[in-house]
Design an enzyme around this catalytic site. Structure first.
Site, PDB file in Angstrom:
ATOM      1  N   LYS A 430      51.608  35.463  40.657  1.00  0.00           N
ATOM      2  CA  LYS A 430      50.728  34.844  39.649  1.00  0.00           C
ATOM      3  C   LYS A 430      51.200  33.413  39.464  1.00  0.00           C
ATOM      4  CE  LYS A 430      47.192  35.240  36.933  1.00  0.00           C
ATOM      5  NZ  LYS A 430      45.874  35.553  37.480  1.00  0.00           N
ATOM      6  N   SER A 622      41.059  36.984  38.745  1.00  0.00           N
ATOM      7  CA  SER A 622      41.761  37.120  37.466  1.00  0.00           C
ATOM      8  C   SER A 622      40.778  37.548  36.377  1.00  0.00           C
ATOM      9  CB  SER A 622      42.490  35.824  37.115  1.00  0.00           C
ATOM     10  OG  SER A 622      43.548  36.099  36.206  1.00  0.00           O
TER      11      SER A 622
END
Length: 826
Positions: A430, A622
């Site tokens: 991430k 996301s």
């Protein structure tokens, strides 16, 4: 001029021919009294005979009708105007002026009961409106081979007919509809019956009775040549008709015979819509498609100024381009599309949808050619996949070089300034905050980027190889590695392009290669020859494009939670809709906003029992994936960027910078952590733990909701492919994050299956608001003004950064993709 002259001569011929039949002429003869088949009429006389069929649009345009008699020519004529369900006619009758107004429309929406039309007209003598008469009608065309109509004449007050209505019922059939060998519109049979108090000699009685039928036949054995006849068995009268139509012009004549009482009309009609090519003869042409566009999944206004919405003419939605391609595909005059120096810009995913749309156009047997002065990398990826021929300027080049990702890292700069970035992330993949917290690409980032580029590169190779099959002189990987090709002849020698020519040689080359070279920049709107259109099942399409944020916003610019939830709620509570397609093009954003949107979609499934299909455009990662997670089906393009199931939180400690610039801070607080998150002091370990706990909780919730929505994946399965990793659509199909590969058309196929829709499916834009005044301009011309150019530059860079900060200033954690690939220019 020659065409106009021929048209005038043709009209004169018809006029003279009609006048030969006019042995005698009554002083007054309304067009509405003629024996047109009220169920089958589809020409300029619709408003007089059956006003309900004004709603079909087939009579739209300008018309002139004359009584075809040498003495009556200037004494008896009609001028008509028809458009969008409205009609007006001016009649000149021996020094008297008559007016007629009419309207007709489809009564019910197509998802309830299509093909039911109602309408009325009102005719009156100038200055005597109180003595005017109404004629009303209703028509139902359940199929392309049957039509039923009913009309009635209803005077406003007493008249010679004692104010009694006059009724007519009609039926029309197209018998050729039962065979595939002949078009159904070639032959129409009709039967009308009057119910009135007027006998065959025109005398009035007190009693109504059914009259003998009026039988009719209309033919169009050859396109543009119409012959028709009706015979009234009661009055022993015949109405003969003949017309010729080409392009948007129709000329014709009517002849009515009754014993020795014969008269004729001649008419000319300029239609809003074109007719089929005359006698099937046509000149093939290239449609020169607009060459420039920023292609988006949803077209939002570029500026909003009060009630004005200003759209950029250089921005086009993928649906808009697809609709234009479908129109070109159906146009009998268009045999190919020619693109000269096209310049498109969009994501890899939407480019693939565009390629699919062009391939569908070519599947009809029509051609596609490109001419370039210079070919960019993206342009070649696009053109090579679909072109029949690629032509290149002799002094041009082909910049074929492959694809890459380059990313800046600001950690060393921030350290020199005394700013400490604190990158809270759920996992090493991430990496949305890495540009601030790292001084170079991490191993995890490189792993993801290499995986993504490998997937996209393989798709690119397959696309080029398929399009240039048998033409390339060598292995494509090697050809790309040895590029770019700045000399046009080298590109030709390798089979990358088909010809090296100057633009002035293009017409001759097109003629040589394809047999036609005529060009047109316009597509034609054609009159429909169909009597019916099918009942529709409506599907709401909600577009979710941009960053996901809390609050309200303009659809297409951002996915604001209040605005988006309101759109979903209206759609799910509207009984018209049989399902919802969510069209996602977003790299994510606010975790809370994403969750609220997901909740509303959950209610649509559970409370309203609506199937939900997500169509992913260029990016749905996301938070963009989060709002899709609970859909019944998820569809992505092979190059869509998706996944990135993870959470970040980014904070900055600028205490050292303030020391360097001699800025001192003093704080008074009530509550140990009342200044939590302040940039003027470092985070404490306990405060960092709060953020870590929040990140972990939000990540676990994210994974759990994906697992709940994806029946094929357990929590463990999702966690294994999550951890913030970004996948292409093709990779996501393999690991189970999406169900199928394709664009919006594929999503529609899945929706049809889920909703059990057998007939016509219509997509309804449930996103756009119909309020305000819309304007479409080329905003690039505005930028020629110096001050606006400066504002545009600011908007392009610094203002965007400011807007991102404003969008997320109140969010503690974000579901945002670390990867933003610039649009592919082609």
């Amino acid at each position: 001029m020659m065409k106009k002259a021929k048209l005038v001569l043709l009209f004169a011929f018809l006029l003279i021919g009609g006048s030969l039949l006019a042995q005698s002429t009554p002083e007054t003869m309304q067009l509405g009294w003629q024996e047109f088949p009220i169920a089958g009429i589809d020409n300029l006389f619709i408003p007089y005979s059956n006003p309900s069929l004004i709603g079909t649009g087939n009579s739209n345009g300008l018309s002139l009708v004359h009584l075809a008699d040498e003495e009556q020519f200037v004494k008896r004529y009609w001028l008509m105007m028809k458009t969008d369900g409205l009609f007006y006619a001016y009649e000149r009758d021996h020094g008297k002026n008559y007016h007629m107004f009419g309207t007709g429309f489809e009564l019910l929406p197509a998802h309830i009961l299509p093909n039911l039309y109602v309408g009325t007209n009102f005719r009156f003598l100038e200055g005597e409106g109180e003595n005017g008469t109404f004629r009303s009608g209703v028509t139902y065309r359940p199929t392309d081979y049957s039509s039923f109509a009913f009309t009635w004449e209803n005077p406003l007050k007493d008249s010679p007919s004692n104010g009694k209505p006059f009724y007519r019922g009609g039926l029309a059939l197209r018998p050729f509809a039962f065979t595939n060998m002949i078009a159904d519109y070639r032959l129409e049979l009709s039967a009308d019956v009057n119910y009135s108090h007027i006998d065959g000699e025109g005398n009035y009685s007190k009693d109504y009775e059914f009259k003998k039928p009026i039988l009719g036949l209309n033919t169009q054995i050859l396109d543009g040549v119409k012959l028709g006849a009706t015979y009234n068995l009661e009055e022993e009268t015949a109405l003969l008709s003949f017309s010729l139509s080409a392009a948007k012009f129709e000329v014709g004549t009517l002849a009515r015979t009754k014993k020795s009482d014969n008269y004729a009309y001649a008419y000319a009609h300029i239609s809003d819509l074109a007719y089929k090519p005359f006698l099937g003869l046509k000149s093939d042409k290239w449609f020169t498609m607009p060459p420039k566009a920023n292609v988006v999944s949803y077209k939002a206004p570029k500026y909003k100024l009060g009630p004005f919405k200003i759209f950029d003419s250089n921005t086009r939605s993928i649906e808009e381009i697809t609709a234009q391609l479908n129109k070109a595909k159906a146009d009998p005059l268009v045999e190919g599309i020619l693109l000269i120096n096209p310049s498109f810009s969009t994501s890899f995913g939407l480019q693939q949808e565009l390629v699919t749309a062009f391939k569908d156009f070519k599947a009809s047997g029509k051609k596609l050619s490109f001419y370039y002065d210079n070919i960019s990398n993206g342009s070649y990826i696009f053109a090579s996949a679909i072109a029949d021929k690629i032509y290149l300027n002799p002094m041009g080049g082909l910049d074929l070089r492959g694809i890459s990702i380059t990313s800046p890292y600001l950690r060393d700069m921030l350290d020199s300034l005394g700013i400490e970035p604190i990158n809270f992330r759920s996992h090493k993949y991430k990496s949305a905050g890495n540009m601030f917290s790292e001084n170079e690409m991490t191993a995890a980032e490189r792993e993801v980027y290499e995986s993504l580029l490998q997937s996209i590169y393989e798709q690119m190779l397959a696309q080029i190889n398929e399009g240039r099959q048998g033409k390339l002189q060598g292995d494509l990987r090697t050809i790309i590695d040895e590029g770019p090709y700045m000399i046009a002849q080298n590109a030709f020698d390798l089979g990358l392009v088909d010809e090296v020519i100057y633009l002035d040689e293009l017409n001759a080359k097109l003629k040589e290669d394809f047999g036609f070279s005529k060009r047109s920049s316009n597509l034609t709107d054609y009159s429909s020859y169909d009597w019916s259109h099918p009942k529709e099942s409506c599907i709401a399409v909600i577009y979710a494009s941009g960053n996901i944020v809390m609050g309200k916003g303009t659809p297409g610019q951002k996915i604001a939670h209040e605005t988006t939830v309101d759109l979903i709620r209206k759609a799910r509570k509207n009984s018209m809709y049989k399902g919802i397609i969510l069209r996602v093009d977003s790299g994510g954003g606010s975790a809370q906003a994403s969750d609220i949107i997901l909740r509303e979609l959950h209610l649509a499934k559970t409370e309203n029992k609506l199937p939900i299909v997500v169509s992913m455009a260029g990016t749905a990662a996301s938070g963009g994936y989060y709002i899709a997670a609970n859909a019944d089906r998820i569809i992505a393009n092979p190059a869509t960027l998706t996944g990135s199931i993870g959470v970040i939180g980014l904070a900055f400690n600028a205490s050292e910078m303030f020391k360097k610039i001699k800025v001192n801070w003093s704080t008074v607080k009530m509550g140990e952590r009342s200044d939590f998150g302040s940039m003027s002091r470092p985070f404490t370990e306990s405060e960092k733990q709060i953020m870590v706990d929040l990140i972990e909780y939000t990540y676990d919730d994210f994974v759990g909701k994906v697992a709940a929505g994806r029946e094929n994946l357990s929590v463990e399965d999702v966690n294994a492919i999550a951890q913030g990793r970004v996948w292409t659509g093709a990779q996501a199909k393999t690991n189970g994050l999406v169900d199928d590969l394709g664009g919006l058309d594929t999503a529609v196929q899945h929706m049809r299956e889920l909703a059990g829709i057998k007939g016509e499916l219509r997509l309804v834009d449930a996103t756009s608001q119909q309020d305000g005044i819309t304007m479409t301009i080329d905003t690039k011309n505005l930028m020629k003004i110096g001050s606006l150019k400066a504002l545009s530059d600011l908007n392009g860079e610094y203002l965007k950064l400011y807007e991102i900060w404003k969008d997320y200033e109140n969010d503690s954690v974000l579901m945002i993709s670390p990867l933003h690939i610039e649009n592919l220019n082609f």
